[in-house]
Design a protein around this motif. Structure first.
Motif, PDB file in Angstrom:
ATOM      1  N   LEU A  66      -6.804  56.507 -26.127  1.00  0.00           N
ATOM      2  CA  LEU A  66      -5.475  57.201 -26.454  1.00  0.00           C
ATOM      3  C   LEU A  66      -4.343  56.316 -27.076  1.00  0.00           C
ATOM      4  CD1 LEU A  66      -4.719  59.226 -23.321  1.00  0.00           C
ATOM      5  CD2 LEU A  66      -5.768  60.204 -25.138  1.00  0.00           C
ATOM      6  N   VAL A  67      -3.599  56.903 -28.067  1.00  0.00           N
ATOM      7  CA  VAL A  67      -2.812  56.035 -28.897  1.00  0.00           C
ATOM      8  C   VAL A  67      -1.556  56.715 -28.538  1.00  0.00           C
ATOM      9  CG1 VAL A  67      -2.093  55.248 -31.174  1.00  0.00           C
ATOM     10  CG2 VAL A  67      -4.489  55.533 -30.528  1.00  0.00           C
ATOM     11  N   PHE A  68      -0.332  55.755 -28.249  1.00  0.00           N
ATOM     12  CA  PHE A  68       0.923  56.489 -27.976  1.00  0.00           C
ATOM     13  C   PHE A  68       1.624  55.760 -29.266  1.00  0.00           C
ATOM     14  CE2 PHE A  68      -0.888  56.211 -23.924  1.00  0.00           C
ATOM     15  CZ  PHE A  68      -0.536  57.423 -23.212  1.00  0.00           C
ATOM     16  N   ILE A  69       2.284  56.702 -29.976  1.00  0.00           N
ATOM     17  CA  ILE A  69       3.103  56.288 -31.217  1.00  0.00           C
ATOM     18  C   ILE A  69       4.582  56.475 -30.691  1.00  0.00           C
ATOM     19  CG2 ILE A  69       3.623  56.669 -33.570  1.00  0.00           C
ATOM     20  CD1 ILE A  69       0.955  57.847 -33.837  1.00  0.00           C
ATOM     21  N   THR A  70       5.355  55.493 -30.726  1.00  0.00           N
ATOM     22  CA  THR A  70       6.720  55.668 -30.337  1.00  0.00           C
ATOM     23  C   THR A  70       7.709  55.682 -31.747  1.00  0.00           C
ATOM     24  OG1 THR A  70       6.930  53.282 -29.979  1.00  0.00           O
ATOM     25  CG2 THR A  70       6.398  54.635 -28.315  1.00  0.00           C
ATOM     26  N   GLU A  71       8.730  56.189 -31.862  1.00  0.00           N
ATOM     27  CA  GLU A  71       9.690  56.077 -32.763  1.00  0.00           C
ATOM     28  C   GLU A  71      10.810  55.241 -32.500  1.00  0.00           C
ATOM     29  OE1 GLU A  71       9.524  57.597 -35.770  1.00  0.00           O
ATOM     30  OE2 GLU A  71       7.701  58.753 -35.316  1.00  0.00           O
ATOM     31  N   PRO A  72      11.225  54.319 -33.456  1.00  0.00           N
ATOM     32  CA  PRO A  72      12.125  53.191 -32.992  1.00  0.00           C
ATOM     33  C   PRO A  72      13.598  53.916 -32.989  1.00  0.00           C
ATOM     34  CG  PRO A  72      11.203  52.885 -35.170  1.00  0.00           C
ATOM     35  CD  PRO A  72      10.555  53.870 -34.720  1.00  0.00           C
TER      36      PRO A  72
END
Length: 93
Positions: free
Chosen positions: A87-93
């Motif tokens: 699983l890949v978690f993408i976070t926005e800055p």
């Protein structure tokens, strides 16, 4: 008495010298061609040096990518690939 007319051989000699000078400058093996070839030689030498530097950089990159850990890092970062069931978690800055 002679007027100030140059002898005929002097006129012919002057014309021949002028033709020879023009041929030396503008002829097939003239100075202008030599100058152009000299500039081209410098451009080609510069291009060769640039290509050699690029080849060295690429050779280093090939050696670096032969390391499996480095290869995986590049594949993940640049291509965005993930392993199966990961699983890949993408976070926005």
């Amino acid at each position: 008495m002679r007027l100030n007319n140059p002898p005929p051989f002097r006129k012919i000699t002057t014309v021949l010298i002028a033709i020879m000078l023009l041929a030396a400058i503008y002829g097939n093996q003239g100075l202008l061609k030599l100058y152009r070839l000299s500039r081209l030689e410098k451009q080609l030498e510069s291009s060769i040096m640039e290509n050699r530097r690029e080849n060295q950089r690429l050779a280093f990159e090939i050696k670096r990518l032969k390391d499996p850990l480095q290869l995986e890092r590049v594949v993940r970062e640049e291509l965005g690939l993930v392993r199966p069931n990961e699983l890949v978690f993408i976070t926005e800055p």
